[in-house]
Design a protein around this motif. Sequence first.
Motif, PDB file in Angstrom:
ATOM      1  N   PHE A 163       1.239 -36.532   6.322  1.00  0.00           N
ATOM      2  CA  PHE A 163       2.148 -35.510   6.841  1.00  0.00           C
ATOM      3  C   PHE A 163       2.692 -34.645   5.704  1.00  0.00           C
ATOM      4  N   ALA A 183       0.019 -32.300   4.421  1.00  0.00           N
ATOM      5  CA  ALA A 183      -0.329 -31.231   5.352  1.00  0.00           C
ATOM      6  C   ALA A 183       0.763 -30.174   5.480  1.00  0.00           C
ATOM      7  N   VAL A 184       2.022 -30.559   5.264  1.00  0.00           N
ATOM      8  CA  VAL A 184       3.138 -29.631   5.500  1.00  0.00           C
ATOM      9  C   VAL A 184       3.642 -29.007   4.205  1.00  0.00           C
ATOM     10  N   VAL A 218       4.038 -24.687   2.969  1.00  0.00           N
ATOM     11  CA  VAL A 218       5.394 -24.156   2.764  1.00  0.00           C
ATOM     12  C   VAL A 218       5.577 -23.693   1.330  1.00  0.00           C
ATOM     13  N   TRP A 249      -3.748 -28.995  17.610  1.00  0.00           N
ATOM     14  CA  TRP A 249      -4.614 -28.667  16.479  1.00  0.00           C
ATOM     15  C   TRP A 249      -5.934 -28.059  16.944  1.00  0.00           C
ATOM     16  N   TYR A 260      -2.672 -22.474   9.056  1.00  0.00           N
ATOM     17  CA  TYR A 260      -1.973 -23.751   8.935  1.00  0.00           C
ATOM     18  C   TYR A 260      -1.944 -24.501  10.274  1.00  0.00           C
ATOM     19  N   ALA A 315      -0.850 -28.278   9.856  1.00  0.00           N
ATOM     20  CA  ALA A 315       0.583 -28.458   9.614  1.00  0.00           C
ATOM     21  C   ALA A 315       1.387 -28.200  10.887  1.00  0.00           C
ATOM     22  N   LEU A 316       1.025 -27.162  11.619  1.00  0.00           N
ATOM     23  CA  LEU A 316       1.748 -26.849  12.852  1.00  0.00           C
ATOM     24  C   LEU A 316       1.541 -27.926  13.913  1.00  0.00           C
ATOM     25  N   LEU A 339       1.044 -31.091  13.291  1.00  0.00           N
ATOM     26  CA  LEU A 339       1.868 -32.225  12.877  1.00  0.00           C
ATOM     27  C   LEU A 339       3.341 -32.001  13.222  1.00  0.00           C
ATOM     28  N   VAL A 340       3.800 -30.758  13.108  1.00  0.00           N
ATOM     29  CA  VAL A 340       5.173 -30.444  13.515  1.00  0.00           C
ATOM     30  C   VAL A 340       5.355 -30.699  15.007  1.00  0.00           C
TER      31      VAL A 340
END
Length: 382
Positions: free
Chosen positions: A121, A124-125, A129, A259, A269, A272-273, A275-276
């Motif tokens: 996580f 990926a994030v 950022v 995803w 991304y 990442a999105l 996972l959010v």
Amino acid sequence: MTAAAEPAGADSLPSPEQSAHTVIPGDAPAGIALGSYGMPGKPLARGPFLFGLTGGLGVLTAIAIAQMVVSSLSVIIMIVVAMFLAVGLNPAVEALQRRGLARRWAITSVFAAVIVAFVLFGLAVVPPVSQELADFVAAVPGYIRELSSHPTLRELDADYQILPQLATFVTSTLGPSLATGVVGAGLVVIDGLFTTVTLLVLMLYFLGSLHTIKAYLLKLVPASRRDRTGAIAEEILGGIGGYVAGNILISLIAGVLTWIFLSILGVEYALALSLVVALTDLIPLVGATIGAVVVTGVALLGSLPAGIACAIFFVIYQQIENYVIYPKVMKRSVDVTPAVTVIAALVGGTLLGIVGALLAIPVAAAIALIIREIVIPRQAQS
């Protein structure tokens, strides 16, 4: 004959010398002297002074305990969350044990999987950022040059000296404020990392000693009720474990589908999105909506059609999750009506925020089980 004629109990009577200095509590029997100190008063325990003193000390003790609980509330919440996670991960450990793995190695495997999930996580994030922040900082000089070359801004600067005032504001006010904010953000990040590590360590300890904790707590129950209490406790813990596992499964489904959809749209991304979305979907009631709003907003920044497509996707998916996926996954773990689920999540969120909302539903299921198995049968017998 003389000895036989003596009355019974004559040896127990005090002599005149003893009675002159003996204070007999309570009402004195007839014929016994009270001594030179007179009649004793009421016991001190019955006096108003001692009663008020005892009550005041009790109030002060209660206030001190309440202050200690409030001061250590964050630690108490961390311990409760760690125990909750340990109970939730225990079914996975027992599943590995049923496949022939020792409990120690089963706990190690589950804990390693949790660590890997946290690391993935972060990988990926954090890079997206950081890249966005670096791109913004690199683009700031270009923005300033474009503004300075604008004709309207040149006229305003010639009349009101805007650019010198802006430079003074940046160097004297904005710069120190940003530096302070960066330091504060760094401290928040460090505190978050420390809390996460502590939570994981506590979870590992609780997971390793879960059976010992259960056996010790059952010893506090009377022996006549120990079997029934143990059965109810096992059902409650099984429900909590099923709820955690089901909630994680639902979040994984939401993240994977998000995803896939974002990858098809070509949104930046996408991993990442997604996972959010998976992380926020763990929060009851509002979590899925928060994730949908965040992803839709990011997609709108890229292109309007992608943002509209994301909004439509999340509206449709949330209906499927609420009425198809969630009931099928949770039907064997928590037996709570939808109204009670909503009320419990609202009350828990109001009391303890996100942590309270996460804990509210299994706690409501446990209370419902206790009422169904203990309170209702007892009321039926009366």
